[in-house]
Scaffold this motif. Structure first.
Motif, short mmCIF file in Angstrom:
data_model
loop_
_atom_site.label_atom_id
_atom_site.label_comp_id
_atom_site.label_asym_id
_atom_site.label_seq_id
_atom_site.Cartn_x
_atom_site.Cartn_y
_atom_site.Cartn_z
N ASP A 65 61.18 29.85 28.80
CA ASP A 65 59.98 29.52 28.04
C ASP A 65 60.37 29.22 26.61
OD1 ASP A 65 57.35 29.09 27.44
OD2 ASP A 65 56.76 31.18 27.51
N ASP A 66 59.68 28.29 26.01
CA ASP A 66 59.91 27.94 24.62
C ASP A 66 58.62 28.17 23.84
OD1 ASP A 66 60.55 26.92 22.17
OD2 ASP A 66 60.81 24.85 22.86
N PRO A 67 58.48 29.36 23.24
CA PRO A 67 57.24 29.66 22.51
C PRO A 67 56.93 28.61 21.44
CG PRO A 67 58.51 31.65 22.80
CD PRO A 67 59.38 30.51 23.27
N SER A 78 49.33 21.98 30.41
CA SER A 78 50.62 22.17 31.09
C SER A 78 51.13 23.53 30.66
CB SER A 78 51.60 21.05 30.70
OG SER A 78 51.93 21.16 29.34
N ASN A 79 52.23 23.95 31.24
CA ASN A 79 52.77 25.22 30.78
C ASN A 79 54.00 24.98 29.93
OD1 ASN A 79 55.19 25.21 32.41
ND2 ASN A 79 53.87 25.63 34.15
N SER A 80 54.49 26.03 29.33
CA SER A 80 55.64 25.87 28.44
C SER A 80 56.94 26.32 29.10
CB SER A 80 55.40 26.65 27.15
OG SER A 80 55.08 27.99 27.43
N THR A 110 61.32 35.61 27.89
CA THR A 110 61.18 34.16 27.90
C THR A 110 62.21 33.48 28.80
OG1 THR A 110 62.53 33.98 25.90
CG2 THR A 110 60.14 34.07 25.59
N CYS A 111 62.91 34.26 29.63
CA CYS A 111 63.85 33.70 30.60
C CYS A 111 63.49 34.25 31.97
CB CYS A 111 65.28 34.07 30.24
SG CYS A 111 65.84 33.26 28.71
#
Length: 151
Positions: A65-67, A78-80, A110-111
């Motif tokens: 994930d990329d905040p 969409s999602n991140s 975030t992984c």
């Protein structure tokens, strides 16, 4: 004459389990140096093709994930969550989250790792996990259409 065809209906990827514990970024670098990238899954068929002859509790895959992308991605539904190999969200919409994931626990997860049952969980990128790489083509392959008979 060549034409490009996209999709995961063809076995384009070969998966490799790496029995070394690394954080997500180091696992990504390892996969990129030795294979193609961290594992990408576009369908349940991809996951089933693992045919796991290994045992693991959790293994990194290429989803992260990329905040920083939230500002733009959340606004357009969409999602991140992005795949390492392409920097894109799923092209097929395939997901295999566990019932409690993603939960972005303590704003650190975030992984993504996959468990033995094939379900994904978001975890802290700095934790040490074994990981899955893939080798081979990522999304496209080429077909010589001059060899295809049309009826």
């Amino acid at each position: 004459q060549n034409c490009c065809i996209s999709g995961s209906q063809f076995p384009l990827r070969q998966y490799h389990y790496v029995n070394i514990s690394l954080n997500w970024r180091d696992a990504q670098l390892y996969c990129r140096e030795n294979y193609t990238d961290l594992a990408t899954f576009d369908s349940l068929d991809d996951l089933n093709r693992l045919k796991a002859d290994f045992s693991y509790s959790w293994a990194w895959i290429g989803l992260h994930d990329d905040p920083a992308a939230w500002k733009t991605s959340m606004g357009n539904k969409s999602n991140s969550w992005r795949w390492s190999a392409t920097g894109q969200t799923s092209t097929t919409g395939y997901q295999s989250w566990s019932s409690i994931s993603p939960d972005y626990y303590q704003a650190k997860e975030t992984c993504v790792a996959v468990g033995g049952g094939g379900l994904w969980a978001d975890i802290d990128c700095n934790s040490l996990q074994r990981f899955l790489c893939f080798s081979g083509k990522n999304n496209f392959y080429f077909v010589d259409i001059s060899d295809i008979a049309f009826s």
